[in-house]
Enzyme design. Structure first.
Site, PDB file in Angstrom:
ATOM      1  CG  ASP A  36      -1.993  -1.224   0.819  1.00 53.95           C
ATOM      2  OD1 ASP A  36      -2.464  -1.308  -0.173  1.00 53.95           O
ATOM      3  OD2 ASP A  36      -2.658  -1.156   2.008  1.00 53.95           O
ATOM      4  CE  LYS A  58      -7.887   0.267  -1.667  1.00 56.51           C
ATOM      5  NZ  LYS A  58      -6.820  -0.626  -0.980  1.00 56.51           N
ATOM      6  CG  MET A 173      -6.247   8.343   6.818  1.00 53.05           C
ATOM      7  SD  MET A 173      -4.851   9.165   6.188  1.00 53.05           S
ATOM      8  CE  MET A 173      -3.811   7.949   5.816  1.00 53.05           C
TER       9      MET A 173
END
Length: 255
Positions: A36, A58, A173
């Site tokens: 990732d 992502k 986040m």
């Protein structure tokens, strides 16, 4: 052909030295590593020379591989008899979709193991000199996603419980949503003067930290130009940073 195996591995929060011993072994023996965006690239240096490296990073609205494609990749490579390491930032079961991938593998009869990692919600505050629990300030701690499932446009968080029932709350986040988060906490009973810390790129050489009060932190973030990946920590434990901050003071540089 005998099916392979998939290791769903937590790579830790950024500092490559924080990966577990078993996690590192899974990198070293893998035929395929699907990694990732927040995985430190230095960890890939431990891969076999002939290992296939597949980037699965992502960003909001910008997925190199969508989740269905990642799932299909894991299944396909394992059915070819490969040793697959699915390398995720932090811990695979803390907002990492590790359970979703394990379920897919289970449904296809593919062997897998879960290898826990150190999550940023604990590690980033620690590197900023903030303990998430403390005998004098916090006996409860929550890990919270800063955004829900965006496609549904729903907010599933129990704001009254988070505001008044948990001493320390770590939001993942959540920089882009901090004004909403702060308002919901205050509206549900959290003091506007509650200390808040924002830790950007925690445990890495790029780490920087700002602190402020709950009712002003959105303005501070905008003024200072903080972005994700960042951890936001809400609670009185933030004040401990004044006494025990260490990483940024020592100027340690972990690439």
């Amino acid at each position: 052909m005998k099916d392979g195996i998939v290791y769903i591995v937590g790579a830790g929060p950024g500092d490559p030295k924080l990966i577990t011993v078993y996690g590192l072994e899974c990198i070293q023996k893998a035929d395929i590593i699907a990694y990732d965006r927040l995985v430190n690239p230095a960890l890939l240096d431990f891969a076999k020379k002939d290992a296939e490296l597949v980037y699965c990073g992502k960003l909001p609205g910008k997925h190199h591989l969508i989740q269905d494609e990642i799932n299909a990749l894991l299944v396909e490579k394992a059915q070819q008899g490969k040793i697959v390491t699915r390398l995720k930032g932090g811990d695979p079961f803390v907002f990492g979709r590790g359970a979703e991938e394990a379920e897919i593998l289970k449904n296809h009869g593919i062997a897998y193991e879960i290898v826990p990692g150190i999550t940023a919600g604990i590690a980033a505050p620690a590197y900023a000199g903030i303990p998430v629990t403390h005998r004098d300030f916090a006996t409860s701690f929550a890990l919270v996603t800063g955004h829900g499932r965006e496609e549904k446009g729903q907010d599933f968080l129990n704001w009254p419980a988070l505001a008044t029932g948990i001493d320390t709350v770590a939001f993942y986040m959540s920089v882009g949503n901090i004004a909403y988060i702060a308002r919901k906490l205050i509206d549900n009973g959290r003091k506007a003067t509650t200390p808040v810390a924002v830790i950007e790129w925690g445990t890495t050489a790029q780490q920087r930290t700002i602190t402020g009060k709950l009712d002003e932190i959105a303005h501070i973030i905008e003024r200072e130009g903080y972005h994700n990946p960042s951890m936001i920590v809400v609670g009185d434990v933030v004040n401990v940073r004044e006494k025990i901050q260490w990483f940024e003071e020592q100027g340690l540089a972990f690439s």
